[in-house]
Design a protein around this motif. Structure first.
Motif, PDB file in Angstrom:
ATOM      1  N   PHE A 117      11.806  18.876  -5.048  1.00 32.26           N
ATOM      2  CA  PHE A 117      10.388  18.707  -4.737  1.00 32.26           C
ATOM      3  C   PHE A 117      10.085  17.243  -4.398  1.00 32.26           C
ATOM      4  O   PHE A 117       9.427  16.950  -3.398  1.00 32.26           O
ATOM      5  N   ALA A 118      10.608  16.327  -5.230  1.00 33.36           N
ATOM      6  CA  ALA A 118      10.366  14.895  -4.986  1.00 33.36           C
ATOM      7  C   ALA A 118      10.961  14.475  -3.644  1.00 33.36           C
ATOM      8  O   ALA A 118      10.326  13.741  -2.877  1.00 33.36           O
ATOM      9  N   ALA A 119      12.166  14.966  -3.350  1.00 36.96           N
ATOM     10  CA  ALA A 119      12.830  14.601  -2.092  1.00 36.96           C
ATOM     11  C   ALA A 119      12.025  15.109  -0.901  1.00 36.96           C
ATOM     12  O   ALA A 119      11.828  14.395   0.083  1.00 36.96           O
ATOM     13  N   CYS A 120      11.543  16.359  -1.002  1.00 40.79           N
ATOM     14  CA  CYS A 120      10.765  16.930   0.104  1.00 40.79           C
ATOM     15  C   CYS A 120       9.459  16.168   0.285  1.00 40.79           C
ATOM     16  O   CYS A 120       9.032  15.927   1.424  1.00 40.79           O
ATOM     17  N   THR A 121       8.820  15.808  -0.829  1.00 41.40           N
ATOM     18  CA  THR A 121       7.568  15.061  -0.735  1.00 41.40           C
ATOM     19  C   THR A 121       7.782  13.754   0.014  1.00 41.40           C
ATOM     20  O   THR A 121       7.005  13.398   0.910  1.00 41.40           O
ATOM     21  N   ILE A 122       8.841  13.029  -0.357  1.00 45.72           N
ATOM     22  CA  ILE A 122       9.138  11.767   0.316  1.00 45.72           C
ATOM     23  C   ILE A 122       9.382  12.005   1.802  1.00 45.72           C
ATOM     24  O   ILE A 122       8.793  11.345   2.663  1.00 45.72           O
ATOM     25  N   ALA A 123      10.252  12.982   2.101  1.00 51.43           N
ATOM     26  CA  ALA A 123      10.619  13.232   3.492  1.00 51.43           C
ATOM     27  C   ALA A 123       9.383  13.609   4.304  1.00 51.43           C
ATOM     28  O   ALA A 123       9.146  13.070   5.390  1.00 51.43           O
ATOM     29  N   SER A 126       6.134  13.045   3.627  1.00 52.99           N
ATOM     30  CA  SER A 126       5.113  12.012   3.793  1.00 52.99           C
ATOM     31  C   SER A 126       5.620  10.868   4.662  1.00 52.99           C
ATOM     32  O   SER A 126       4.836  10.243   5.369  1.00 52.99           O
ATOM     33  N   LEU A 127       6.910  10.616   4.654  1.00 55.49           N
ATOM     34  CA  LEU A 127       7.439   9.589   5.552  1.00 55.49           C
ATOM     35  C   LEU A 127       7.359  10.050   7.008  1.00 55.49           C
ATOM     36  O   LEU A 127       7.041   9.275   7.902  1.00 55.49           O
ATOM     37  N   GLN A 176       0.829  -1.213   0.000  1.00 55.60           N
ATOM     38  CA  GLN A 176       0.000   0.000   0.000  1.00 55.60           C
ATOM     39  C   GLN A 176       0.861   1.259   0.000  1.00 55.60           C
ATOM     40  O   GLN A 176       0.397   2.339  -0.336  1.00 55.60           O
ATOM     41  N   ASP A 177       2.121   1.117   0.400  1.00 56.58           N
ATOM     42  CA  ASP A 177       3.024   2.274   0.440  1.00 56.58           C
ATOM     43  C   ASP A 177       3.819   2.390  -0.855  1.00 56.58           C
ATOM     44  O   ASP A 177       4.896   2.972  -0.879  1.00 56.58           O
ATOM     45  N   PHE A 178       3.290   1.803  -1.923  1.00 56.25           N
ATOM     46  CA  PHE A 178       4.001   1.779  -3.197  1.00 56.25           C
ATOM     47  C   PHE A 178       4.402   3.177  -3.651  1.00 56.25           C
ATOM     48  O   PHE A 178       5.403   3.350  -4.326  1.00 56.25           O
ATOM     49  N   VAL A 179       3.629   4.173  -3.214  1.00 54.98           N
ATOM     50  CA  VAL A 179       3.897   5.544  -3.647  1.00 54.98           C
ATOM     51  C   VAL A 179       5.330   5.970  -3.292  1.00 54.98           C
ATOM     52  O   VAL A 179       5.983   6.681  -4.052  1.00 54.98           O
TER      53      VAL A 179
END
Lengths: 464, 103
Positions: free
Chosen positions: A342-348, A350-351, A82-85
């Protein structure tokens, strides 16, 4: 003038032809600044690959995409399908980094970090160790079979095969727990699919690094073909300086080449001999060039010997070669850089804000509703609670959104063990007077021991 | 360039290379992506329970492998058809030397 261009190789370049009987390339051994750098990169990357598989974190394998169990362990964090994102975001980041570094520094990935390059380098070391230098290897291949040839060739094969098998084993060890497949292998009790994948990846390593080598880059690699889309005239490329080198030609030591009208290239062809893809960099930039910089090392050494300044072949840009200024900061880099950030911040983000709990609500599809106790309306649901946390929790289930809505769930609050999924049949009841039509309601679970650990899902309550 | 080269010279060696480099390899890449996306969303065990009885003895590992080879086969079919269409197409630039040559 022969300015470097990104157009695919000139028509006469045999390397561009797909059907030429591929001639075996014997890359000459090379020493120099870039060779040292490349050697260290290979050592570090392979060390990481073979080593990280065995590292542990919180009693778990540190990096394990456990396919049989459908759970991913990354630095103590357990991710579910479910965390595939997150995985998707990571892949996007990898792609963006590739774009960014390609625009900035050309094909550094190809020359230094690509697994194809790294394992080919390792297999080449073994080849050099068992069969000797370039000229020795060429002679050995031409020579008739002898005891020495047999010994050298079989030593190479044994080393190659063992390394390939170990590589296949390690690779599979990132997808099945490496310690358990390791001990199963020792007990000869390894499952057929594990054996199959290990065999397949061993074969791929052996074939790719031992035999296909540069042909993978030339004929099979999609990146080699589309990387030019990320290039511009300010991208770092490896280029021969024709203005300085031409006309090329041999000369006596100490003779005045200028007087004879010769350029700085003494036409020793060392740059061709060291090239792992077998191209002549002096014909301009070609897509077969993996930017390993071996020709720079070779040429610098020659320039030192004949007493000319270094850099006849060098890292440069198309703008610099044309005598213009090179712009490092340019829009393309900012765009790639911004997307990457942007991608790095999104990951950080949401994690950091991730709740290790998932609630799925499925309405019973067979009956819309039924009447109970005379004047009450009941809807049935199946809820699925996925506790992604490493410790068990007890969750209280609540329903809201309709007057006097009642919840009938066996065993509420519900206990769910660490890393497990629990399916619970739930019935909701409301008096007939308020239940007419379709109502949006919410179901909410929250852990008794940690109120922050909660999830809310929307569903529908249907009445007559 | 590739299409043009496909018309020049023939031979078994060449055909093998076309098969590997233009059909099997790109479809391998496509199958990897397809498997990744598909199995991220679908557990092979659920498929087995929903599917015909012949799958009943398979475990999850077998499910992944079968899925992968299924995607690979389908993608190879697409790549193979593309190569076939390119090879058998009438070529405009050859119309002068005796019309569209066919292989």
């Amino acid at each position: 003038m022969n300015t470097p261009s990104l157009a695919p190789a000139l028509p006469e370049a045999p390397a561009a032809s797909f059907y030429e009987a591929a001639e075996k390339i014997y890359p000459r051994e090379i020493k120099g600044r870039f060779a040292t750098r490349r050697r260290w990169t290979v050592v570090v990357l392979l060390g990481l690959f073979y080593g990280v598989a065995w590292l542990r974190w919180d009693g778990q394998q540190m990096l394990l995409f456990d396919l049989p169990a459908r759970k991913f362990h990354i630095f103590g964090l357990t991710l579910w399908p479910q965390d595939f994102v997150y995985l998707a975001l990571l892949l996007i980041m990898a792609a963006l980094s590739l774009f960014f570094f390609t625009a900035l520094a050309g094909r550094v990935f190809c020359g230094y970090a690509c697994p194809q390059t790294v394992w080919t380098e390792l297999f080449l070391w073994i080849e050099q160790w068992t069969e000797g230098t370039r000229s020795k290897r060429m002679k050995l291949d031409l020579a008739r079979w002898s005891v020495e040839k047999l010994l050298r060739k079989s030593a190479k094969q044994i080393l190659w095969l063992s390394l390939a098998c170990y590589t296949g084993f390690t690779f599979v060890g990132y997808f099945m727990p490496i310690r358990s497949i390791g001990s199963e292998l020792m007990n000869l009790s390894l499952g057929p699919w594990a054996i199959f994948w290990i065999f397949l990846y061993s074969l791929a390593t052996y074939g790719n690094a031992g035999y296909l080598r540069e042909q993978v880059c030339k004929y099979m690699c999609p990146y080699a073909r589309f990387q030019s889309a990320m290039f511009d005239k300010d991208t770092l490329v490896i280029s021969y300086d024709p203005a300085r080198g031409e006309p090329r030609g041999a000369r006596r030591r100490g003779s005045d080449a200028r007087a004879k009208g010769l350029g700085d290239c003494i036409d020793c062809t060392l740059c061709v001999q060291v090239c792992p893809t077998g191209i002549d960099i002096r014909k301009g930039l070609q897509y077969e060039c993996i930017a390993c910089a071996a020709c720079i090392d070779a040429c610098d050494e020659v320039m030192d010997k004949v007493g000319y300044p270094r850099g006849l072949i060098r890292y440069t840009t198309e703008h610099a070669m044309a005598g213009k200024r090179t712009h490092v900061a340019r829009p393309r880099l900012f765009v790639y850089g911004a997307l990457l950030t942007f991608a790095a911040c999104t990951i950080a983000y949401s994690l950091a804000t991730r709740t290790p709990l998932i609630l799925d609500v499925i309405r019973d599809r067979n009956t819309l509703y039924r009447e109970v106790h005379g004047d009450w309306i009941e809807n049935a649901y199946t809820i699925k609670i996925i506790n992604e946390d490493d410790s068990g929790h007890v969750y209280r289930l609540q329903a809201q959104g309709l007057d006097r809505l009642q919840l009938a769930a066996p065993g509420n609050p519900i206990e769910v063990g660490p890393g497990t999924v629990s399916n619970v049949a739930v019935r909701l009841q409301a008096p007939e007077g308020v239940a007419h039509g379709v109502h949006a309601i919410t179901l909410r679970i929250s852990a008794l021991d940690d109120p922050k650990l909660s999830r809310t899902e929307k569903t529908r309550f249907i009445g007559p | 360039m590739t299409a043009h080269k496909l018309e020049v010279d023939d031979g078994r060696d060449r055909r093998h290379r076309v098969l590997i480099a233009l059909v099997l390899w790109p479809s391998f890449l496509a199958a990897s992506v397809a498997s990744l996306l598909f199995f991220a969303a679908v557990d092979p065990q659920l498929l087995r329970d929903a599917g015909p009885m012949i799958f009943d003895n398979l475990n999850r590992d077998a499910g992944y492998a079968l899925g992968f080879f299924f995607f690979w086969a389908i993608a190879a079919l697409a790549s193979g058809l593309s190569v076939y269409m390119i090879r058998t197409a009438r070529r405009e630039d050859q119309s002068t030397d005796g019309g569209g040559r066919r292989q």
